[in-house]
Design an enzyme around this catalytic site. Structure first.
Site, mmCIF file in Angstrom:
data_model
loop_
_atom_site.group_PDB
_atom_site.id
_atom_site.type_symbol
_atom_site.label_atom_id
_atom_site.label_comp_id
_atom_site.label_asym_id
_atom_site.label_seq_id
_atom_site.Cartn_x
_atom_site.Cartn_y
_atom_site.Cartn_z
ATOM 1 N N CYS A 8 -9.242 28.164 1.295
ATOM 2 C CA CYS A 8 -9.205 26.320 1.654
ATOM 3 C C CYS A 8 -9.293 26.214 2.983
ATOM 4 O O CYS A 8 -9.558 26.639 4.329
ATOM 5 C CB CYS A 8 -7.694 25.554 1.187
ATOM 6 N N ASN A 11 -5.444 26.261 5.524
ATOM 7 C CA ASN A 11 -5.094 27.754 4.590
ATOM 8 C C ASN A 11 -3.219 27.547 4.788
ATOM 9 O O ASN A 11 -2.113 28.668 4.876
ATOM 10 C CB ASN A 11 -5.377 29.416 4.987
ATOM 11 N N CYS A 13 -2.017 24.811 2.049
ATOM 12 C CA CYS A 13 -1.563 24.372 0.741
ATOM 13 C C CYS A 13 -1.894 24.772 -0.570
ATOM 14 O O CYS A 13 -1.376 25.770 -1.085
ATOM 15 C CB CYS A 13 -1.520 22.412 1.184
ATOM 16 N N ARG A 14 -3.086 24.803 0.095
ATOM 17 C CA ARG A 14 -3.982 24.557 -1.576
ATOM 18 C C ARG A 14 -4.203 26.750 -1.947
ATOM 19 O O ARG A 14 -3.928 26.831 -2.731
ATOM 20 C CB ARG A 14 -5.214 24.678 -1.281
ATOM 21 N N SER A 15 -4.814 27.209 -0.152
ATOM 22 C CA SER A 15 -5.162 28.150 -0.720
ATOM 23 C C SER A 15 -3.830 29.492 -0.656
ATOM 24 O O SER A 15 -3.890 30.373 -1.725
ATOM 25 C CB SER A 15 -6.478 28.811 0.050
ATOM 26 N N ASP A 122 -6.437 17.994 -2.301
ATOM 27 C CA ASP A 122 -5.494 18.628 -1.844
ATOM 28 C C ASP A 122 -4.422 17.266 -0.494
ATOM 29 O O ASP A 122 -4.549 16.545 -0.760
ATOM 30 C CB ASP A 122 -6.754 18.513 -0.152
HETATM 31 P P1 4NP Z 1 -5.042 22.657 2.669
HETATM 32 O O1 4NP Z 1 -4.791 21.239 3.429
HETATM 33 O O2 4NP Z 1 -6.381 23.282 2.935
HETATM 34 O O3 4NP Z 1 -4.868 22.859 1.495
HETATM 35 O O4 4NP Z 1 -4.715 23.761 3.929
HETATM 36 C C1 4NP Z 1 -5.100 21.413 4.440
HETATM 37 C C2 4NP Z 1 -3.586 21.598 5.159
HETATM 38 C C3 4NP Z 1 -4.175 21.333 7.019
HETATM 39 C C4 4NP Z 1 -4.672 20.522 7.007
HETATM 40 C C5 4NP Z 1 -5.366 19.794 6.375
HETATM 41 C C6 4NP Z 1 -5.323 20.193 4.659
HETATM 42 N N1 4NP Z 1 -5.362 19.791 8.632
HETATM 43 O O5 4NP Z 1 -5.759 18.957 9.008
HETATM 44 O O6 4NP Z 1 -4.098 19.870 9.055
#
Ligand code: 4NP
Length: 152
Positions: A8, A11, A13-15, A122
């Site tokens: 994702c 790395n 939240c989702r993955s 997300d």
């Molecule tokens: P993820 O979510 O891709 O599911 O881990 C996010 C985590 C951090 C950020 C964006 C999305 N960020 O902007 O730092």
């Protein structure tokens, strides 16, 4: 050994949620000697950071721990995966840029394994870790069924 990498944007939240859920499913089916699982980010933004509190708390309800998991960016050693599993369309675009034609495995969005051409929302932006959890379970269930066919 079948190698699976969930990817994702951050790395955190989702993955990592998909990695932890899929690892539990694989353990429950005693396939841990046949399927190797990891996760990574397309960005460097959260490099070295632990799993987001929302993911951690949602998984804790299922008695799944994400202790010891930290964000890392996609790297060349990941090219040997059989499955690179993205969460959304922008992940696919970024992963393809990184792979640059060097990958022979399968690259799809997680929910495609559940027969749905749809993104995993997300929770970094939506704040809704429940919907993301339900969708990740759905996708991981389909992915495991697919891999079980490969292993036959
Ligand atoms: P993820 O979510 O891709 O599911 O881990 C996010 C985590 C951090 C950020 C964006 C999305 N960020 O902007 O730092």
């Amino acid at each position: 050994m079948v190698k699976v990498l969930f990817v994702c944007l951050g790395n955190i939240c989702r993955s990592p949620m998909a990695e932890a859920i899929f690892r539990k499913m694989v353990l429950d089916e005693r396939l841990e000697d046949k399927i190797q699982i990891d996760s990574a980010a397309t960005s460097t933004w959260e490099q070295g950071n632990p799993v987001h509190k929302g993911t951690r708390q949602r998984l804790a309800k299922e008695n799944i721990s994400v202790d010891g998991m930290y964000s890392r960016t996609l790297e060349d050693k990941d090219l040997d995966n059989d499955y690179i599993v993205a969460m959304d369309e922008s992940n696919i675009i970024n992963i393809k840029k990184f792979l640059n034609g060097r990958y022979n495995g399968e690259l799809k969005m997680l929910l495609e394994y559940a027969g749905e051409q749809r993104e995993i929302a997300d929770p970094w932006y939506t704040g809704d870790f429940d919907i993301t959890y339900e969708d990740v379970v759905k996708g991981c269930t389909g992915l495991l069924n697919k891999i079980k066919e490969d292993l036959k």
